[in-house]
Design an enzyme around this catalytic site. Structure first.
Site, PDB file in Angstrom:
ATOM      1  N   HIS A   1      47.709 133.179  30.852  1.00  0.00           N
ATOM      2  CA  HIS A   1      48.135 132.338  29.728  1.00  0.00           C
ATOM      3  C   HIS A   1      47.034 131.335  29.417  1.00  0.00           C
ATOM      4  O   HIS A   1      46.078 131.198  30.174  1.00  0.00           O
ATOM      5  CB  HIS A   1      49.477 131.658  30.017  1.00  0.00           C
TER       6      HIS A   1
ATOM      7  N   HIS B   1      46.819 128.030  29.248  1.00  0.00           N
ATOM      8  CA  HIS B   1      46.697 126.670  29.768  1.00  0.00           C
ATOM      9  C   HIS B   1      45.332 126.551  30.436  1.00  0.00           C
ATOM     10  O   HIS B   1      44.843 127.498  31.067  1.00  0.00           O
ATOM     11  CB  HIS B   1      47.818 126.358  30.770  1.00  0.00           C
TER      12      HIS B   1
ATOM     13  N   ASP C   1      44.043 125.276  33.067  1.00  0.00           N
ATOM     14  CA  ASP C   1      43.773 125.543  34.491  1.00  0.00           C
ATOM     15  C   ASP C   1      43.764 127.042  34.810  1.00  0.00           C
ATOM     16  O   ASP C   1      43.529 127.433  35.951  1.00  0.00           O
ATOM     17  CB  ASP C   1      44.760 124.784  35.400  1.00  0.00           C
ATOM     18  N   HIS C   2      43.990 127.861  33.772  1.00  0.00           N
ATOM     19  CA  HIS C   2      43.916 129.314  33.965  1.00  0.00           C
ATOM     20  C   HIS C   2      42.842 129.979  33.108  1.00  0.00           C
ATOM     21  O   HIS C   2      42.596 131.171  33.257  1.00  0.00           O
ATOM     22  CB  HIS C   2      45.279 129.971  33.684  1.00  0.00           C
TER      23      HIS C   2
ATOM     24  N   HIS D   1      57.290 130.870  31.047  1.00  0.00           N
ATOM     25  CA  HIS D   1      56.587 129.602  31.214  1.00  0.00           C
ATOM     26  C   HIS D   1      56.618 128.849  29.879  1.00  0.00           C
ATOM     27  O   HIS D   1      57.240 129.306  28.925  1.00  0.00           O
ATOM     28  CB  HIS D   1      55.149 129.888  31.690  1.00  0.00           C
TER      29      HIS D   1
ATOM     30  N   ASP E   1      51.747 131.490  35.607  1.00  0.00           N
ATOM     31  CA  ASP E   1      52.783 130.547  35.994  1.00  0.00           C
ATOM     32  C   ASP E   1      54.139 131.062  35.503  1.00  0.00           C
ATOM     33  O   ASP E   1      54.207 131.670  34.446  1.00  0.00           O
ATOM     34  CB  ASP E   1      52.513 129.200  35.368  1.00  0.00           C
TER      35      ASP E   1
ATOM     36  N   HIS F   1      49.245 128.132  43.566  1.00  0.00           N
ATOM     37  CA  HIS F   1      49.442 127.249  42.412  1.00  0.00           C
ATOM     38  C   HIS F   1      50.172 125.974  42.816  1.00  0.00           C
ATOM     39  O   HIS F   1      51.057 125.468  42.137  1.00  0.00           O
ATOM     40  CB  HIS F   1      50.195 127.956  41.280  1.00  0.00           C
TER      41      HIS F   1
END
Lengths: 301, 301
Positions: A60, A62, A64-65, A140, A210, A268
């Site tokens: 996805h 976001h 942090d990914h 998510h 996530d 995570h």
């Protein structure tokens, strides 16, 4: 099957904690899964050859990914990569990467092939002779997929001595490995199982991050050897898991148990906790075979 | 005036080399200049308080100067920042940042104010009572600006004992510091210089990266205390400097000499070289006062 954890902490990269990224080696493939900021430096630390990465899967959008993706693509270019690179991720990923290349007036000299995902049901997104990759739709705050990596049932193992004794021409060995009965030099049909035995059991790995606790994924990940399921929170913060659409370690374990997986790998983690051991303890109240991922760890399965 | 070098290597972040980013502390401001991937982790290592950064200046949109920006903005959000953040950079910077926020459905809870730059002549882009920031148009493969940070001429220093002896009412002290003559309690005009002396000499810093050798910048950076001028290459690779629109250490020194700067700070080194000392040696053939920047170094000027 070898899994290298480049980063497994949530939210923001820190001096000692990296955001999500991992490399799965399976059947000569090297799949990069998620690509938080700093992933390229983590790849260097793990001495992973950049050119072996041909497929990147982004769960996805976001930060942090995926904030490390454009830098990795750019570094591949600077290293004069020629190998094609396939990128699988949510719709929009192509626009954001190409916009940055346009602004930098820096286009890749290798083929960059985007596979944008929009489906809300599991789909086959990669397949070759030996491996399949399927999406695992997750729940998510934004559109998110996990990924299921599955070896195909491999060739049967041929007992060459037995095949010789059965007077089978070598031209038929390939068919034997594929499981067929064959006719020998004397015109007699030889049952496959008399000269072969089962090949290696195909391995499988499911990456689920996530996501909030979502039982819909259970049929998709049923009996995988290894399940990586996010566990951002401990029990005492279950209300935060609900609010932010993440999972607790116990919820991850409940999914693992219902899906009869081999090993549950947690990750995570929120950086609010001093130690990871409590994640394992809480998960093991529900499911025994739990491992803790951590940056720099490599697992052989 | 204090300068912290977070990263000063070109092209790609590596295990021990960070791409361009630096923090200039001047007159209570903390200006972040460029923001390569990993800058937020470097800020943590330097223990720089995130909230003190209110202005970020981006020279150009090559990845090694700005791929860390969106992650930093995102981290500020996660840390529930409330302070306004001003971003100065080439046109396009707003689109690329906001696209990523849109895709992540993650909007900042603080004000994010973009100042997009398009001019090819030097312009004043920030000013308050004590400091000015001007652009320095550079010559690189894409639209690029350096930045000139200048303290304004400060208040004069008041000799309070002398002012008392001269029978001046305290209400006039502010005017004295501003350089005016004042009338004392006896109706006599007191010459300013008899009760004050000159304040601190205003400091100045010019950041020039990335750029080819460009004499047009000399009038803009004339007599700055410190000039950071990129020196990607050594003499033997001058042809590469020409080709890629970068500079050699010697070219940087030539600019420093013609501009009569105080100190020349070299940086943006190609990682092809084993040692940095040669950069200093080649620059010092032209200009004596040369310092080598390096990741983690802090300079007080």
């Amino acid at each position: 099957m070898r899994l290298s954890i480049l980063g497994c902490y949530s939210a923001t990269p820190r001096t000692l904690n990296n955001t999500t990224s991992q490399v799965l080696e399976i059947n000569n493939h090297m799949f990069l899964i998620d690509c938080g900021e700093g992933t390229q430096v983590q790849l260097r630390k793990h001495k992973i050859k950049f050119n072996r990465i041909k497929h990147i899967f982004i769960s996805h959008l976001h930060g942090d990914h995926f904030f490390g993706l454009v830098g990795l693509i750019s570094t591949f270019r600077l290293l004069t990569r020629e190998t094609d690179l396939h990128i699988y991720g949510p719709k929009g990923i192509k626009e954001v990467v190409t916009l940055q290349m346009k602004l930098a007036d820096s286009w890749t000299n290798y083929n960059l092939i985007f596979h944008e995902l929009t489906s809300n049901t599991s789909e086959l997104i990669f397949e070759d002779e030996k491996v399949e990759v399927h999406t695992i739709p997750l729940d998510h705050r934004v559109y998110t997929n996990g990924f299921l990596f599955k070896e195909k049932v491999g060739d049967r193992k041929l007992n060459v001595r037995a095949a010789e004794r059965a007077n089978i021409d070598v031209a038929y060995y390939r068919k034997l490995k594929q499981g067929f009965d064959v006719v020998n030099e004397d015109g007699v049909t030889i049952k496959n199982e008399t000269v072969t035995k089962a090949g290696n059991k195909p391995k499988s790995y499911a990456f689920c991050s996530d996501t909030y606790y979502k039982e819909d994924i259970i049929p998709i990940i049923k009996k995988v050897d290894v399940l990586y399921h996010e566990s951002t929170f401990l029990n005492k913060h279950e209300h935060l898991a609900l609010k932010t659409k993440h999972s607790t370690a116990k919820q991850a374990a409940s999914i693992a148990k219902q899906a009869h997986v081999g090993t549950l790998l947690l990750g995570h983690y929120s950086t609010r906790y001093d130690s990871l051991e409590r994640f394992k303890e809480e998960a093991q109240e529900v499911f025994e075979n739990v491992e803790l991922s951590d940056d720099g760890k490599t697992f052989e399965f």
